[in-house]
Design a protein around this motif. Structure first.
Motif, PDB file in Angstrom:
ATOM      1  N   VAL A 114      53.257  24.506  32.029  1.00 25.28           N
ATOM      2  CA  VAL A 114      52.623  25.818  32.188  1.00 25.28           C
ATOM      3  C   VAL A 114      53.111  26.445  33.494  1.00 25.28           C
ATOM      4  CG1 VAL A 114      50.436  27.004  32.558  1.00 25.28           C
ATOM      5  CG2 VAL A 114      50.611  25.188  30.842  1.00 25.28           C
ATOM      6  N   SER A 115      53.511  27.699  33.412  1.00 24.46           N
ATOM      7  CA  SER A 115      54.023  28.398  34.591  1.00 24.46           C
ATOM      8  C   SER A 115      52.979  29.357  35.143  1.00 24.46           C
ATOM      9  CB  SER A 115      55.288  29.187  34.232  1.00 24.46           C
ATOM     10  OG  SER A 115      56.299  28.326  33.775  1.00 24.46           O
ATOM     11  N   MET A 116      52.907  29.409  36.471  1.00 27.71           N
ATOM     12  CA  MET A 116      52.021  30.350  37.142  1.00 27.71           C
ATOM     13  C   MET A 116      52.815  31.631  37.415  1.00 27.71           C
ATOM     14  SD  MET A 116      49.081  28.777  37.469  1.00 27.71           S
ATOM     15  CE  MET A 116      49.428  28.182  35.809  1.00 27.71           C
ATOM     16  N   ASP A 117      52.929  32.451  36.380  1.00 29.96           N
ATOM     17  CA  ASP A 117      53.782  33.631  36.460  1.00 29.96           C
ATOM     18  C   ASP A 117      53.111  34.764  37.228  1.00 29.96           C
ATOM     19  OD1 ASP A 117      55.993  32.656  35.001  1.00 29.96           O
ATOM     20  OD2 ASP A 117      54.884  32.918  33.138  1.00 29.96           O
ATOM     21  N   PRO A 118      53.927  35.676  37.783  1.00 26.86           N
ATOM     22  CA  PRO A 118      53.344  36.834  38.464  1.00 26.86           C
ATOM     23  C   PRO A 118      52.401  37.589  37.536  1.00 26.86           C
ATOM     24  CG  PRO A 118      55.700  36.702  38.913  1.00 26.86           C
ATOM     25  CD  PRO A 118      55.395  35.675  37.866  1.00 26.86           C
ATOM     26  N   GLY A 119      51.244  37.913  38.037  1.00 27.63           N
ATOM     27  CA  GLY A 119      50.263  38.635  37.237  1.00 27.63           C
ATOM     28  C   GLY A 119      49.204  39.239  38.134  1.00 27.63           C
ATOM     29  N   PHE A 120      48.780  40.425  37.787  1.00 28.37           N
ATOM     30  CA  PHE A 120      47.813  41.153  38.608  1.00 28.37           C
ATOM     31  C   PHE A 120      46.412  40.586  38.418  1.00 28.37           C
ATOM     32  CE2 PHE A 120      44.886  44.707  39.398  1.00 28.37           C
ATOM     33  CZ  PHE A 120      45.305  45.081  40.670  1.00 28.37           C
ATOM     34  N   GLY A 121      45.668  40.501  39.504  1.00 30.66           N
ATOM     35  CA  GLY A 121      44.282  40.065  39.426  1.00 30.66           C
ATOM     36  C   GLY A 121      43.403  40.863  40.379  1.00 30.66           C
ATOM     37  N   VAL A 122      42.455  41.601  39.833  1.00 27.38           N
ATOM     38  CA  VAL A 122      41.539  42.375  40.669  1.00 27.38           C
ATOM     39  C   VAL A 122      40.744  41.488  41.628  1.00 27.38           C
ATOM     40  CG1 VAL A 122      39.407  43.743  40.603  1.00 27.38           C
ATOM     41  CG2 VAL A 122      41.354  44.432  39.223  1.00 27.38           C
ATOM     42  N   PRO A 123      40.172  40.356  41.166  1.00 28.97           N
ATOM     43  CA  PRO A 123      39.354  39.553  42.084  1.00 28.97           C
ATOM     44  C   PRO A 123      40.118  39.085  43.321  1.00 28.97           C
ATOM     45  CG  PRO A 123      38.931  38.895  39.827  1.00 28.97           C
ATOM     46  CD  PRO A 123      40.112  39.814  39.784  1.00 28.97           C
ATOM     47  N   ARG A 124      41.384  38.755  43.166  1.00 32.71           N
ATOM     48  CA  ARG A 124      42.175  38.224  44.276  1.00 32.71           C
ATOM     49  C   ARG A 124      42.283  39.228  45.433  1.00 32.71           C
ATOM     50  NH1 ARG A 124      47.256  36.302  41.708  1.00 32.71           N
ATOM     51  NH2 ARG A 124      47.868  38.483  41.845  1.00 32.71           N
ATOM     52  N   LEU A 125      42.179  40.513  45.137  1.00 29.68           N
ATOM     53  CA  LEU A 125      42.257  41.536  46.188  1.00 29.68           C
ATOM     54  C   LEU A 125      41.145  41.343  47.213  1.00 29.68           C
ATOM     55  CD1 LEU A 125      43.003  44.685  43.989  1.00 29.68           C
ATOM     56  CD2 LEU A 125      44.653  43.281  45.248  1.00 29.68           C
ATOM     57  N   SER A 126      40.011  40.814  46.777  1.00 27.25           N
ATOM     58  CA  SER A 126      38.890  40.622  47.701  1.00 27.25           C
ATOM     59  C   SER A 126      39.215  39.583  48.770  1.00 27.25           C
ATOM     60  CB  SER A 126      37.631  40.219  46.928  1.00 27.25           C
ATOM     61  OG  SER A 126      37.153  41.301  46.147  1.00 27.25           O
ATOM     62  N   LEU A 127      40.013  38.580  48.420  1.00 26.50           N
ATOM     63  CA  LEU A 127      40.465  37.629  49.436  1.00 26.50           C
ATOM     64  C   LEU A 127      41.522  38.249  50.333  1.00 26.50           C
ATOM     65  CD1 LEU A 127      40.792  34.165  47.618  1.00 26.50           C
ATOM     66  CD2 LEU A 127      39.053  34.879  49.262  1.00 26.50           C
ATOM     67  N   LEU A 128      42.489  38.929  49.729  1.00 24.66           N
ATOM     68  CA  LEU A 128      43.566  39.526  50.519  1.00 24.66           C
ATOM     69  C   LEU A 128      43.018  40.544  51.505  1.00 24.66           C
ATOM     70  CD1 LEU A 128      46.216  40.056  47.686  1.00 24.66           C
ATOM     71  CD2 LEU A 128      46.058  38.162  49.306  1.00 24.66           C
ATOM     72  N   ASP A 129      42.026  41.307  51.084  1.00 23.73           N
ATOM     73  CA  ASP A 129      41.448  42.326  51.960  1.00 23.73           C
ATOM     74  C   ASP A 129      40.621  41.728  53.086  1.00 23.73           C
ATOM     75  OD1 ASP A 129      42.650  44.276  50.484  1.00 23.73           O
ATOM     76  OD2 ASP A 129      40.836  44.956  49.453  1.00 23.73           O
TER      77      ASP A 129
END
Length: 730
Positions: A504-519
């Motif tokens: 299984v590959s962890m391919d590039p993909g958008f995730g709204v929840p992850r923005l909360s960590l990045l911010d």
């Protein structure tokens, strides 16, 4: 009397963690005896076990009570960035356009359709404009998930099928989270349900071309799909016939329709070889026809179709091709011994290109492949396929370095194929790709980009490819995600995420929840460790069975790269992974606990050896091709015993650990994290809390419904952010 200053008042004490009683059980294999003190927690029906699990949740609630506001904030950030009233791009099937709606305040999707028109032009394949919150003339609601979920502790839709004439709609519903479904059939002309109701089925259902028969899957007691059954509408369920039964406990079975819908294709296989059996709907009296028997030990997928009136089969296979290749074979060849068959090469083997699969439309072959870690699509005209006159492959071109382009489905007769495009900071886009004809280039038609609210701007974030060096010198790709304005001052926090199993590959993909960590200033790093599929078949094979340790040491090497990158404070690094990635979390926590401030292990496979040693447990026998068979092979047993998390908990200071699980999970049973946290608490020399969050009404994916899903992700991220001291928005 002097009042105490509030700052000097003692904080409310956190209750002590629940301590499970020890009931020693000896497990002996290959001369080795392991004493398991907590195996009794497997008794799911025991009131004592249920009480213990509830006590675990109460302790978790107490320990994390201070994170409640942060969880609420993250949940609201997810909610405020999501256009809650939204819909999918309609997809055409026969004479209808099918799509799904989401409505603000409702947790589940609504499946709909509108009639399609046909005048023989490209316009036939241009989806109708449907807008959020706007009624569509002629819209028919097939299924409202919110109505279906009323009064149920859980709701999940496990598949649906429509008859060719569009009159009947079959759908499968899970109300427990155990991924066993009930099939119901709706007459779309009247809106009434038929009396035909089929209980306890697995994923997968399709109608025969004439709409009189429904095909469905059944799983055995170990949750292995092993029977393909047929139900003739209007007959008793008890009379349903078994079309195929697979008795090898190490083989998985499934079925699908061929692209042209002339065949039912039954696929039997494991990760190393497979077998396909075809049922020709035009000649069902011939029964199932085997293409390549499993005894040939070839891993392949087959797509039967007519080419210039001749029955052909497109094979994606690993015969003398570790990364797989594509061949075209006359159907008549399969009556011969495999060495005697003629296979014409369509896409040759390439050490740098992993062929994932191929299908056909009436005019083109469509290939999914992976090159330079990126999943992409290529199309080739059918005319001349497999001959010297074969046309050149054409690939849609996108403007980002790191992205994912995958098939979104298409009709066999359609002149367009549906593509789904995304990257780490590009929300999912739906394209229709007009298939190139007569030497012309194909054309990408953007149908939709998923809206992201709350002022989101992709340019505020950066995704970069970096490389960590493993202990054996292998370069391990990393995806490093961060805010563009983050200073490289060595003071930031980081979360390292990994999986690394089953190719299984962890391919590039958008995730709204992850923005909360990045911010909150967190650098999010995805470690593409061996055992996954990002770098081809070798990458997978170098992280399975007796090379599995590479998965864990690769992740630690990725962590070391992060610690030395200049972006983060080495004392502010956390790790996260789920399922087989949860095994990864348990392994690295044992190997290098000092490198992490916190670990979140989601539905973690941390008691893998116990599970795989018992073929009666769900999916155990199917795991032998991934991990090896420790029952029969002493070397496999010894190797697994050296890394499985539960057996290797030791007297060290563990970081904060959260094991997240569900009571009804049938893939990774709740007992694995329940036992693990007890062993961790008993042996850890540190003082950091170790908690288990358990969803008593959930399955492998947690609780059902999008809002509950957002709450679960907010819980995970709040736990990490709190442990890393990254609770405030930048």
């Amino acid at each position: 009397m002097t009042l105490l200053d509030d700052s000097a008042a003692p904080s409310t004490p956190v209750s002590a963690p629940p301590v499970a009683k020890k009931v020693p059980v000896e497990r002996t294999h290959h001369g080795d005896t392991f004493v398991d003190n907590y195996e009794w927690l497997r008794e799911k029906e025991s009131p004592e076990v249920v009480a213990h699990l509830n006590a675990e949740q109460a302790y978790t609630d107490a320990v994390t009570a201070g994170q409640e506001q942060l969880r609420t904030d993250i949940f609201n950030e997810i909610k405020n960035r999501t256009q809650e009233t939204d819909l999918s791009v309609p997809s055409r099937k026969d004479d209808w356009w099918y799509y799904g709606r989401m409505v603000e305040g409702q947790a589940y999707g609504i499946q709909c359709r509108v009639a399609a028109s046909s005048d023989g032009t490209l316009a036939d394949w241009t989806p109708p404009l449907v807008e959020p919150g706007v009624d569509v003339p002629g819209e028919v609601v097939l299924l409202d998930g919110n109505v279906e979920a009323e009064g149920q502790p859980f709701f999940s839709l496990g598949g649906a099928a429509v008859t060719r004439d569009g009159n009947l709609y079959a759908y499968a519903v899970d109300n427990a989270g155990d991924e066993l479904f009930t099939i119901r059939i709706k007459d779309l002309r009247t809106g009434e349900l038929l009396e035909d109701t089929i209980e306890n089925v697995f994923y997968g259902l399709s109608f025969s071309p004439d709409g009189t028969t429904l095909f469905y899957m059944v799983a055995d007691d170990s949750w292995r799909p092993f029977q393909v059954k047929t139900h003739v509408l209007g007959t008793p369920i008890s009379s349903d016939a078994v079309l195929y039964q697979e008795d090898d406990v190490a083989m998985w079975t499934g079925f699908d329709l061929s692209a042209d819908r002339r065949h039912l294709m039954i696929s039997i296989g494991c990760s190393e070889f497979s077998e396909t059996r075809l049922l020709d709907f035009a000649a069902p009296e011939k029964g199932l026809q085997v293409l390549i028997p499993r005894s040939a030990e070839i891993l392949y997928d087959a797509e039967p179709f007519l080419l210039a009136g001749v029955e052909k089969v497109l094979l994606t296979h690993d015969r003398d091709a570790v990364n797989s290749m594509i061949s075209l074979v006359d159907a008549a060849e399969f009556s011969k011994d495999v060495p005697s068959q003629r296979w014409d090469t369509v896409v040759a083997h390439d050490d740098s290109v992993r062929i994932n699969g191929a299908t056909v439309t009436a005019t083109h072959m469509v290939v999914s492949l992976r090159k330079d870690t990126i999943e992409r699509i290529q199309v080739t005209p059918l005319e001349g396929l497999g001959t010297a006159g074969q046309g050149a492959a054409v690939e849609p071109v996108f403007d980002e370095e790191l992205y994912t382009a995958s098939m979104g489905g298409s009709e066999y007769e359609s002149p367009v194929i549906r593509l789904i495009y995304t990257s780490d900071f590009t929300p999912p886009r739906v394209y229709d790709y007009v298939l190139p004809v007569a030497g012309a280039e194909g054309e990408l038609l953007l149908r939709k980009e998923t809206p992201v609210l709350g002022g989101y701007r992709a340019q505020d974030y950066v995704a970069e490819r970096e490389w960590a060096t493993a202990t054996d010198g292998t370069l391990v790709p990393l995806s490093v995600l961060r805010r563009a304005d983050l200073p490289r001052d060595g003071n930031n926090a980081a979360v390292v995420y990994g999986y690394g199993s089953y190719e299984v590959s962890m391919d590039p993909g958008f995730g709204v929840p992850r923005l909360s960590l990045l911010d909150r200033g967190v650098v999010f790093v995805i470690a593409h460790v061996r055992g996954g599929g990002e770098m081809g078949r070798h990458w997978y094979e170098d992280g399975k069975k007796l090379t599995k340790m590479n998965t864990f040491t690769d992740f630690i090497a990725a962590t070391d790269w992060v610690a030395g990158s200049g972006w983060v404070d080495p004392a502010r690094i956390a790790a996260m992974g789920g399922s087989a990635g949860g095994l990864l979390m348990g392994a690295v926590a044992n190997l290098a606990p000092e490198k992490y401030a916190a670990v979140v292990a989601q539905v973690p496979f941390v008691d893998a050896l116990t599970t795989i040693l018992d073929p009666e447990l769900p999916l155990s026998a199917l795991e032998w091709e991934e991990w090896g068979n420790p029952i029969t092979d002493p070397a496999v047993y010894k190797y697994m015993k050296e890394y499985t998390p539960y057996e290797n908990v030791r007297a060290v200071a563990y970081p904060k650990i959260a094991a997240v699980t569900s009571f009804n999970d049938t893939r990774v049973l709740y007992v694995e994290p329940a036992k693990w946290v007890q062993e961790l608490r008993a042996k850890s020399t540190g003082s950091e809390p170790i908690v288990m969050k358990i969803e008593m009404d959930g399955g492998h994916g947690g609780a059902s419904g999008r809002y509950e899903g957002w709450k679960t992700r907010a819980w995970d991220y709040a736990f990490l952010a709190d442990a890393l001291g990254a609770t405030s928005l930048r």
